[in-house]
Design an enzyme around this catalytic site. Sequence first.
Site, PDB file in Angstrom:
ATOM      1  N   ASP A   5     -82.875  21.453 -30.048  1.00  0.00           N
ATOM      2  CA  ASP A   5     -81.774  21.326 -31.010  1.00  0.00           C
ATOM      3  C   ASP A   5     -80.529  20.877 -30.256  1.00  0.00           C
ATOM      4  O   ASP A   5     -79.998  21.614 -29.421  1.00  0.00           O
ATOM      5  CB  ASP A   5     -81.531  22.661 -31.717  1.00  0.00           C
ATOM      6  N   ARG A  35     -77.606  19.950 -31.705  1.00  0.00           N
ATOM      7  CA  ARG A  35     -76.408  19.998 -32.546  1.00  0.00           C
ATOM      8  C   ARG A  35     -75.284  20.822 -31.924  1.00  0.00           C
ATOM      9  O   ARG A  35     -75.528  21.757 -31.168  1.00  0.00           O
ATOM     10  CB  ARG A  35     -76.759  20.572 -33.924  1.00  0.00           C
TER      11      ARG A  35
END
Length: 199
Positions: A126, A128
């Site tokens: 991930d 983000r």
Amino acid sequence: MRLRRVTEARLPTLWGNFLIVGFEENFTGHNHIALIYGNITGSDPVLTRIHSECLTGDALFSSRCDCGFQLKTALHCITEEKRGILIYHRQEGRNIGLLNKIRAYALQDNGADTVEANQCLGFAPDERDFTICADILKLLRVKKIRILTNNPKKVEILNKSCINITERVPLIVGRNPENSRYLDTKASKLGHLFYSYHK
């Protein structure tokens, strides 16, 4: 502050009339938006959804993920609540970009799960950055929220960014034969939770 509030307008939707507010990151020029429903001022926590961009799920109705289902449900929940915020976090494909997401889909078609596919392409599971979303909430002068999410990483990062989360509200929708492995991987490898959290 890494971004600034640029513009706003009324946005009528199937769920009601929102205020759409546009933000721009100062150094990258990347844009994000917030949809605001009702009066978000005051001391009561504001129901908030941080929704990361997913063109395939949100606009093309893909069944490979739960994103489009979550977007629609979040907008419905916010209007039922009579007040709330949806931050549309423009970091497509857990921030690997649209074309890399399609490459990841191809790897999944050949047996990789969603985490393995990212790693095969040289990315973290991930990528983000949710601190941008904390900055958006601060620009909106919102410090206390109830967050619509299954992702504990959002809770952790927002808390560290001085956003007070009073409740995690699960958003469990859209499971189907095409995305069941994806959802199971999010639970087993990314730690997504499927029960409610009260502080």
